[in-house]
Each structure stands twice: as C-alpha cells, then as structure tokens.
Design a protein around this motif. Structure first.
Motif, PDB file in Angstrom:
ATOM      1  N   THR A  69       0.597  -1.790  -0.026  1.00 34.78           N
ATOM      2  CA  THR A  69       0.176  -0.027   0.126  1.00 34.78           C
ATOM      3  C   THR A  69       0.424   1.077  -0.123  1.00 34.78           C
ATOM      4  OG1 THR A  69      -1.549  -1.084   1.503  1.00 34.78           O
ATOM      5  CG2 THR A  69      -1.406   1.725   1.343  1.00 34.78           C
ATOM      6  N   SER A  72       1.534   1.876  -3.796  1.00 36.98           N
ATOM      7  CA  SER A  72       0.282   2.363  -4.171  1.00 36.98           C
ATOM      8  C   SER A  72      -0.027   3.781  -4.652  1.00 36.98           C
ATOM      9  CB  SER A  72      -0.530   1.645  -3.220  1.00 36.98           C
ATOM     10  OG  SER A  72      -1.613   2.119  -4.576  1.00 36.98           O
ATOM     11  N   LYS A  73      -0.346   3.913  -5.523  1.00 31.26           N
ATOM     12  CA  LYS A  73      -0.835   5.730  -6.116  1.00 31.26           C
ATOM     13  C   LYS A  73      -2.296   5.505  -5.576  1.00 31.26           C
ATOM     14  CE  LYS A  73       2.434   6.494  -9.310  1.00 31.26           C
ATOM     15  NZ  LYS A  73       2.405   6.683 -11.218  1.00 31.26           N
ATOM     16  N   ASN A  74      -3.336   4.453  -5.878  1.00 29.44           N
ATOM     17  CA  ASN A  74      -4.389   4.691  -5.279  1.00 29.44           C
ATOM     18  C   ASN A  74      -5.345   3.635  -4.607  1.00 29.44           C
ATOM     19  OD1 ASN A  74      -6.679   5.772  -6.003  1.00 29.44           O
ATOM     20  ND2 ASN A  74      -6.811   4.836  -8.651  1.00 29.44           N
ATOM     21  N   SER A  75      -4.475   3.861  -3.398  1.00 35.02           N
ATOM     22  CA  SER A  75      -5.341   2.369  -2.589  1.00 35.02           C
ATOM     23  C   SER A  75      -6.108   2.822  -1.842  1.00 35.02           C
ATOM     24  CB  SER A  75      -3.475   3.145  -1.396  1.00 35.02           C
ATOM     25  OG  SER A  75      -3.920   3.792  -0.276  1.00 35.02           O
ATOM     26  N   PHE A  76      -6.843   4.249  -1.130  1.00 34.63           N
ATOM     27  CA  PHE A  76      -8.016   4.773  -1.688  1.00 34.63           C
ATOM     28  C   PHE A  76      -9.279   3.809  -2.072  1.00 34.63           C
ATOM     29  CE2 PHE A  76     -12.821   6.531  -1.443  1.00 34.63           C
ATOM     30  CZ  PHE A  76     -12.704   7.099  -0.264  1.00 34.63           C
ATOM     31  N   LYS A  77      -9.004   4.296  -3.847  1.00 34.86           N
ATOM     32  CA  LYS A  77      -9.494   3.284  -4.189  1.00 34.86           C
ATOM     33  C   LYS A  77      -9.584   1.835  -4.400  1.00 34.86           C
ATOM     34  CE  LYS A  77     -10.632   3.092  -9.221  1.00 34.86           C
ATOM     35  NZ  LYS A  77     -10.542   4.223 -10.435  1.00 34.86           N
ATOM     36  N   ARG A  78      -8.374   1.206  -4.706  1.00 29.93           N
ATOM     37  CA  ARG A  78      -8.459   0.063  -4.332  1.00 29.93           C
ATOM     38  C   ARG A  78      -9.071  -0.795  -3.045  1.00 29.93           C
ATOM     39  NH1 ARG A  78      -2.620  -1.481  -6.082  1.00 29.93           N
ATOM     40  NH2 ARG A  78      -2.796  -0.178  -8.658  1.00 29.93           N
ATOM     41  N   PRO A 118      -4.085   6.668   2.912  1.00 25.95           N
ATOM     42  CA  PRO A 118      -4.004   7.966   2.221  1.00 25.95           C
ATOM     43  C   PRO A 118      -3.793   9.389   3.129  1.00 25.95           C
ATOM     44  CG  PRO A 118      -6.062   6.583   0.888  1.00 25.95           C
ATOM     45  CD  PRO A 118      -5.686   5.758   1.714  1.00 25.95           C
ATOM     46  N   LYS A 122      -1.212  11.672   3.935  1.00 27.99           N
ATOM     47  CA  LYS A 122      -1.153  12.782   4.063  1.00 27.99           C
ATOM     48  C   LYS A 122      -0.806  14.184   5.270  1.00 27.99           C
ATOM     49  CE  LYS A 122      -4.698  15.820   1.743  1.00 27.99           C
ATOM     50  NZ  LYS A 122      -5.597  15.895   1.124  1.00 27.99           N
TER      51      LYS A 122
END
Length: 159
Positions: A69, A72-78, A118, A122
């Motif tokens: 994770t 990963s650039k898109n862990s929220f969507k995944r 994410p 952040k």
C-alpha cells in the motif's frame, strides 16, 4: 543526451514473490478449513501446526499488504474494492449459514486500512513522533497499522 527520470517505479520482486507464496498457502489453508468444517473430515485445522501456520500466514499477508500500500498511488480506490469484496463475502456467508458467517476478517481489515492509509500519509506530521516518511518508514508504519490489530485479535481473542 540527457536521460529523463522515469516516473514509473520498478516492482519489488521480493514482495511479489512473498505475496504469491502467501496467497498459495492461504488457498491451501482455506481448502483445509473446508475439509474440516464443511465436509467434516477431521484434520485438526484449529489446533497444532496448522493453527500456528494460519496465524503466521495471515499476519505476514497483512504486513505485505501494508508494504504494498505504501507504493500504491490509488490505495483508497483499491481499499474500497477490497472492502466491498469482503462485505460481499460477509453477505454470502450470512445467507449460507450463521455458523459460517464472517463478520470481520483479514480482507475487512486490509480494506479498511487501505482506505485509511492515504489520510495517514497526508497527515503524517500529526503523529506523536515527527518522522520523515520515506518509502521504507511509510511501509513499516502501514504494515504495523495493519498487523497489530490482527495480532491482538489472534493472540488475545482467539487463543
């Protein structure tokens, strides 16, 4: 000629190999579970060696997912996809029979942590220890975030 830096990260083959091995072992463990609890073949799933392997494999799988994770650039969507699949499994097991119902499992935990990660990335400055998060520290943070609840659940609740 000036070389441009590639924005594509290379895959870490060691993580991929470990994940593949863990998935194969998890498939075998699920087959053993079905043999014991669905087909009533006494193999001692919940005791001894198989039980210890189950705990180690689940914990390692969660840790490897945490490390992955971090890259990963898109862990929220995944995470939404993984959590949706986990909720679908919960729904199906509820319909099939209450004795097989999965209320919260490894996929639920991984999905929730992927959704939360994410926000942790952040807001990394808000942690008690102000650590500069590079990929290694970040992946350790997410691995531990995923592992400790599962370890606690396995060691203290199920034992």
């Amino acid at each position: 000629m000036i070389k441009k830096e590639s924005s594509v990260r290379e895959r870490i083959w060691e993580i991929d190999v470990l994940r593949g091995i863990l998935v194969i072992i998890m498939v075998v463990l699920h087959i053993l579970f079905d043999l014991e609890f669905v087909y009533n073949i006494p193999i001692g799933y919940g005791t001894g060696f198989i039980d210890k392997i189950r705990i180690v494999v689940a914990t390692l799988f969660i840790m490897v997912s945490g490390i992955s994770t971090a890259f990963s650039k898109n862990s929220f969507k995944r995470g939404v996809v993984v959590l949706s699949a986990a909720l679908l499994i919960s729904f199906v097991t509820f319909i099939v029979g209450r004795e097989y119902f999965i209320s919260f499992g490894v996929l639920h935990l991984i999905g929730l942590c992927m959704i939360v990660s994410p926000f942790l990335k952040k807001n990394s400055d808000s942690f008690a220890f102000n650590i500069e998060f590079d990929y290694w520290n970040d992946s350790i943070c997410h691995s531990l975030c995923r592992s400790f609840p599962q370890l606690f659940f396995h060691v203290w609740v199920l034992q």
